[in-house]
Design a protein around this motif. Structure first.
Motif, short mmCIF file in Angstrom:
data_model
loop_
_atom_site.label_atom_id
_atom_site.label_comp_id
_atom_site.label_asym_id
_atom_site.label_seq_id
_atom_site.Cartn_x
_atom_site.Cartn_y
_atom_site.Cartn_z
N ARG A 160 6.91 0.42 -6.52
CA ARG A 160 5.94 -0.67 -6.49
C ARG A 160 6.51 -1.94 -7.13
NH1 ARG A 160 1.11 -2.42 -4.11
NH2 ARG A 160 0.25 -4.01 -5.46
N ASN A 170 4.31 8.79 -5.57
CA ASN A 170 4.26 9.37 -6.91
C ASN A 170 5.62 9.23 -7.60
OD1 ASN A 170 1.57 10.20 -6.50
ND2 ASN A 170 2.28 12.06 -5.44
N SER A 200 2.40 1.83 -3.41
CA SER A 200 1.43 2.26 -4.42
C SER A 200 1.07 3.73 -4.26
CB SER A 200 0.17 1.40 -4.32
OG SER A 200 0.47 0.04 -4.55
N SER A 201 1.14 4.25 -3.04
CA SER A 201 0.76 5.64 -2.81
C SER A 201 1.85 6.64 -3.17
CB SER A 201 0.37 5.82 -1.34
OG SER A 201 1.49 5.52 -0.50
N ASP A 206 0.83 -1.21 0.00
CA ASP A 206 0.00 0.00 0.00
C ASP A 206 0.86 1.26 0.00
OD1 ASP A 206 -2.17 -1.68 0.06
OD2 ASP A 206 -2.44 -1.53 2.25
#
Length: 273
Positions: free
Chosen positions: A218, A212, A209-210, A206
């Motif tokens: 990831r 940028n 994935s968050s 998680d």
């Protein structure tokens, strides 16, 4: 036909021949060694004196004490007026001598016991100080030979499954243990405030994935999670390639997060008027 029997042969016995010359020489050498072994030598005589001198001197001292006591007692008995006093003095002197001797022997026994107690229990006498020269030399030779054999028998090119190869940075490292030990580091870096189970990898996924970063972290975390799952539940031991891959993923993630934090700090500084 030759009607004469061969040497050392009778007409009714099988043929026998004289023993070879080298056999006779060996027999003669063995006999000469046995004779030399029983011949008296100066070294053997000194060794005999060394081992028997203690008891010999004890017998001499005992004989002198008995002889002196007999002569002194006989002389004291002949003196009529002071006979009892002389005998009392003689007996008291010998009793004092016996007590002093017993105390001296007892003190020596106690001192030897004290010295032995100070010596370490696993101590093994192998030096020339404790042993004869030939025995100490033989022990040193055998010890060196054993050390060489042990060194040669060590694994230098082989590798046990799941363990690092000797001579590399992974020596004496268990790959499965090392791979699983990196989970707390990744949790502290990516999801330090997560309340999920310490064994769960979902907070890592998680958090990656968050970010940028176009999904780069990831991808690294996904490959890391696959290796972790194999290390946890796989029957086959992880390889050195798996350990190196985990090491690289951890380094990349830590460096990326460090660079990101520095950029955020720089932006925050430039935004302040």
């Amino acid at each position: 036909m030759n009607s004469h029997p061969p040497p050392y042969q009778s007409p009714h016995t099988p043929a026998t021949y004289p023993p070879p010359s080298h056999t006779r020489q060996n027999t003669q050498q063995q006999r000469s060694k046995k004779r030399r072994r029983f011949l008296p030598t100066a070294k053997g005589f000194l060794s005999f004196l060394y081992h028997t001198s203690f008891y010999l001197f004890i017998l001499i001292i005992a004989a002198l004490l008995v002889g002196s006591a007999w002569s002194i007692g006989e002389q004291a008995w002949r003196n009529g007026g002071q006979r009892k006093w002389n005998i009392f003095v003689m007996v008291a002197a010998y009793v004092a001598l016996g007590i002093i001797s017993v105390l001296h022997v007892w003190s020596r026994v106690l001192s030897i016991k004290r010295i032995l107690r100070t010596m370490p229990k696993p101590y093994i006498p192998t030096k020339r100080v404790d042993l004869p020269k030939n025995v100490a030399k033989h022990i040193a030779t055998e010890y060196s030979r054993t050390a060489v054999i042990a060194h040669i028998s060590q694994a230098t090119t082989g590798q046990q499954e799941g363990w690092g190869r000797p001579g590399t940075k992974w020596e004496d490292k268990h790959f499965r243990t090392y791979i699983l030990s990196t989970i707390p580091i990744m949790r502290q870096s990516l999801a330090p405030t997560s309340t999920a189970s310490p064994l769960s990898l979902q907070p890592l996924l998680d958090a990656s994935s968050s970010m940028n970063d176009n999904g780069a972290i990831r991808l690294f975390v996904n490959s890391y999670a696959k290796i972790i799952e194999r290390a946890r539940y796989g029957r086959k031991e992880p390889s050195q390639a798996d350990a190196e891959a985990v090491e690289k993923v951890v380094e990349v993630v830590l460096l990326t997060l460090e660079v990101k934090r520095r950029r955020e700090k720089d932006k925050h500084r430039t935004s302040i008027p």
